[in-house]
Design an enzyme around this catalytic site. Structure first.
Site, short mmCIF file in Angstrom:
data_model
loop_
_atom_site.label_atom_id
_atom_site.label_comp_id
_atom_site.label_asym_id
_atom_site.label_seq_id
_atom_site.Cartn_x
_atom_site.Cartn_y
_atom_site.Cartn_z
N CYS A 145 -8.32 -18.06 13.59
CA CYS A 145 -7.85 -18.39 12.23
C CYS A 145 -8.47 -19.69 11.76
CB CYS A 145 -6.32 -18.49 12.24
SG CYS A 145 -5.66 -18.90 10.62
N CYS A 148 -6.16 -21.83 9.62
CA CYS A 148 -5.12 -22.58 10.34
C CYS A 148 -5.72 -23.76 11.08
CB CYS A 148 -4.43 -21.69 11.38
SG CYS A 148 -4.10 -20.03 10.85
N ASP A 149 -6.88 -23.57 11.69
CA ASP A 149 -7.36 -24.55 12.67
C ASP A 149 -8.59 -25.33 12.24
OD1 ASP A 149 -5.39 -23.56 14.37
OD2 ASP A 149 -6.70 -22.00 15.16
#
Ligand code: FAD
Ligand code: NDP
Length: 334
Positions: A145, A148-149
């Protein structure tokens, strides 16, 4: 044990569209949105993305998480009971259907709830590749992701890699280009699967390079205490040549697996484990069980098609319940 006319399992666009229609039809739907079910936050796949530009009604685009918050609020507004738990087991062998959750089942393994009809809207999950080194460096450089990261410091101004050739790979690479020094996309074939507009944007992006006919074969990195990945072994699938490249981040965008384990062996799945629905409907192989969204759609897999199929599932469910004599006279048209 509580009984409901209809339970929706899932929390993406399919689930919430079904909930809005069923709630407006006064069928008092109960929606289990999951508690990090299959590793994804309630709200589903769109919670892992930035701007959604192709969902009608938002000419300037809308954040994926914001769109899902709005859908959830709309479900709740019409009276959907939303429960933040994951359905862990489902027994479809007799009616009413029985379901168990991770936390709140009855005593002596009694189910948490029974229902006359169930809509499966559990979506799909990001796939992993099981490369040598993957387990060791998962979340220590490897992620599924980018949204997200991608912003974490270990990726800043570093060479990053994305694996995959679809829209996700294109989107993630361009997102990561904001943070990394350069982003290389490894595509196993000689062409991208991504839509034309996304492919064109990716190929024209000054900080992204696409390497066709190339696969990753090993993730290499530091020993603890740092324990971060630092290199990637890649292989040209045409020449067979291998090389080790600097890589401080590796993002998988290699498609998804449908979250159909709950119903495996109870209703028909295809060879890739997608729920089989009767074309043009949400009917599964079992009466009273309906499916919508990505868990039954390996072809389109879009927010809007999931939402559309959620509407279909609600209307099919309403018809089914009315044939059981279970539907109140609507006070308003849906
Ligand atoms: P999903 O979004 O897959 O959500 C289902 C959710 O249900 C799960 O995530 C989980 O929270 C919950 N759940 C699962 N199992 C259980 C259980 N047992 N009990 C309770 N709850 C459970 N599409 C577009 O149209 N436009 C885009 O720009 C776009 N961008 C995308 C970007 C990314 C990074 C990704 C991965 C996808 C993108 N898509 C986009 C595709 C889109 O997100 C999906 O097609 C859509 O979200 C599928 O909706 P769904 O209703 O099937 O459920
Ligand atoms: P896709 O299934 O479309 O693409 C997966 C990609 O990964 C393919 O290029 C595939 O290669 C590759 N792949 C699969 N397995 C491997 C492997 N073992 N090794 C190397 N490569 C592999 O998935 P996406 O997640 O990209 O997209 C899913 C859906 O979400 C699509 O419908 C897409 O349109 C939608 N989406 C839309 C977006 C948008 O419109 N902005 C953004 C993101 C997703 P191959 O082609 O050879 O099979």
């Amino acid at each position: 044990m509580v009984h409901s006319k209809v339970v929706i399992i899932g929390s993406g666009p399919g689930a919430h569209t079904a909930a809005v229609y069923l709630a407006r039809a006064e069928l008092k739907p109960v929606l289990y949105e999951g508690m990090l079910a299959n590793g994804t936050a309630a709200g589903g796949q769109l919670t892992t993305t930035t701007d959604v530009e192709n969902f009608p009604g938002f000419p300037d685009g809308v954040g994926g998480a914001e769109l899902m918050d709005k859908m959830r609020a709309q479900s709740a507004r019409f009276g959907t009971e939303i429960i933040t738990e994951t359905i862990s087991r489902l027994d479809l062998s007799e009616k009413p259907f029985k379901m168990w959750t991770e936390w709140s089942d009855g005593p002596n393994d009694a189910p948490a709830r029974t229902a006359d009809a169930v809509i499966i809207a559990t979506g799909a999950n990001a796939r992993r590749l099981n490369l040598p080194g993957e387990e060791k460096y998962w979340q220590n450089g490897i992620s599924a992701c980018a949204v997200c990261d991608g912003a974490v410091p270990i990726f800043r101004n570093k060479p990053l890699y994305v694996i995959g050739g679809g829209d996700s790979a294109a989107e993630e690479a361009m997102f990561l280009a904001k943070y990394g020094s350069h982003v290389t996309v490894l595509v196993r074939r000689d062409k991208l699967r991504a839509s034309n507009i996304m492919a064109e944007r990716l190929l024209a992006h000054p900080k992204c390079t696409v390497r066709f006919n190339t696969v990753a074969t090993e993730v290499i990195g530091d020993a603890k205490p740092n324990g971060l990945m630092s290199h990637l072994r890649v292989k040209d699938t045409v020449t067979g040549a291998e090389e080790i490249v600097d890589a401080n981040g590796l993002f998988y965008a290699v498609g998804h697996d449908p979250a159909s384990a709950l119903v495996k062996g109870q209703i028909d799945l295809d060879e890739e484990q997608y729920i089989v629905t009767k074309p043009g409907t949400s009917y599964t192989s079992l009466e009273g069980v309906f499916a919508c969204g990505d868990v039954q759609d390996k072809r389109y897999r879009q927010a809007i098609t999931s939402a559309g199929s959620g509407c279909v599932a609600a209307l099919d469910t309403e018809k089914y319940l009315s044939e059981l004599g279970d539907v109140p006279q609507p006070k308003e048209k849906i």
